[in-house]
Enzyme design. Sequence first.
Site, mmCIF file in Angstrom:
data_model
loop_
_atom_site.group_PDB
_atom_site.id
_atom_site.type_symbol
_atom_site.label_atom_id
_atom_site.label_comp_id
_atom_site.label_asym_id
_atom_site.label_seq_id
_atom_site.Cartn_x
_atom_site.Cartn_y
_atom_site.Cartn_z
ATOM 1 C CG HIS A 1 -1.774 -1.059 1.202
ATOM 2 N ND1 HIS A 1 -2.360 -1.999 2.383
ATOM 3 C CD2 HIS A 1 -2.490 -1.824 0.339
ATOM 4 C CE1 HIS A 1 -3.258 -2.743 2.138
ATOM 5 N NE2 HIS A 1 -3.209 -2.668 0.758
ATOM 6 C CD GLU B 1 -0.655 0.729 4.479
ATOM 7 O OE1 GLU B 1 -2.093 0.768 4.267
ATOM 8 O OE2 GLU B 1 -0.056 -0.333 4.391
ATOM 9 C CD GLU C 1 -1.223 -3.010 9.436
ATOM 10 O OE1 GLU C 1 -1.060 -1.772 8.878
ATOM 11 O OE2 GLU C 1 -2.060 -3.752 8.276
ATOM 12 C CG HIS D 1 0.718 -3.522 5.462
ATOM 13 N ND1 HIS D 1 -0.231 -3.046 4.414
ATOM 14 C CD2 HIS D 1 1.128 -4.826 5.233
ATOM 15 C CE1 HIS D 1 0.011 -4.306 3.661
ATOM 16 N NE2 HIS D 1 0.863 -5.297 4.096
HETATM 17 ZN ZN LIG Z 1 -1.358 -1.717 4.305
#
Ligand SMILES: [Zn+2]
Length: 369
Positions: free
Chosen positions: A165, A168, A330, A255
Amino acid sequence: MKISANFDGGNIDVVEISCRTTKLNIRLDNASEFYQWFYFKIEMTDLSEQTFIIENAGQASFADGFETFQACLSYDGEHWTRTQTQYDGDKLTITVSPKSKTFWLASFEPYSWDRHENLRAELSANARVNHSVVGHSIEGQPIDLYQIGKSAPGKKTVWITARQHPGEVMAEWWSEGLLKRLLDPSSRELLDECTVYVVPNMNPDGSRRGNLRTNAAGVNLNRIWGVSDLKHSPEVHHVSAKMSETGADIVLDIHGEEMIPFCFLAGGHGAPAFTRRLADLHDQFLATYMQAHTSMQADHGYPIPDGDVDLTIQTYWSVETFGCPAFTLEMPFGRDDTNPDNPDGWTAQSAMELGAAALPAIQDLLKLL
Ligand SMILES: [Zn+2]
């Protein structure tokens, strides 16, 4: 005043510029409806206080995340701090009392393609690094792959992918921190035990375009594992083929997360091949990672699914394909609530340190495999 975003990773549309208040919209990803990432340059004619109102913030992909968010500000494009930011549930208001007439605002400290290329040059010069281009993106950009340590019989294989992504960006900062620590003499013992493959930027097209979540064809790359194709998702197609070729004993996918102001791990829980043994290994890895870095924690994150998971997500695909421990990591965009008094919140430096701190946790996990 002049506002521009026509550069690597830039994203903003100007609605209206007036004396003290500027109205803006974040641009949608070029081929999808996602948006949240912004990054733009401001050139003023004086040093008066300015208010920037992002009018479409309330409909952004993860709008509630703006509640714990403070925009990033830089006067040189290199050093970043946070600046006063308020979200009323509809509009995001960023206030700047400028120290200099030219400055940048962004969702997070950007990770530029220049930096990506500088790191490639630095790593490629190291005898322990084997750099290759595993394939190209839709728009012809290289998907860089670093193999650290030679493969040999009996050695384990660790795979790390980041920034599927593109908004990010902390994921690529994390990768840089990990790669640099891997080349430190302190990592020799680890590299005797395993070969580490790292793709620090899975989505160079989305990164260059200032997209939040998708590639140039509008594909969310973390929803296409096992069903990718060369036309719409070559990035995943090439990397997943290479992973299948080398095999994997540990997989990490890196991420950023807008909604939860903590670092956390999500595992393969819920995938058909996720066994009790993998659940125990997950817990062990998390415990060691928490010892290695105070921002890693276990109390906040995604709810653990009890089944019916999307196997096109890389972590679940990895569990199903390799039967190995796999993790989605994350990091926050704004506040880091394990360290709430830090006015700069989660930073690029924090992400690099968290990347470096993953290595002792990887080393401990390898001993259990
Ligand atoms: Zn992500």
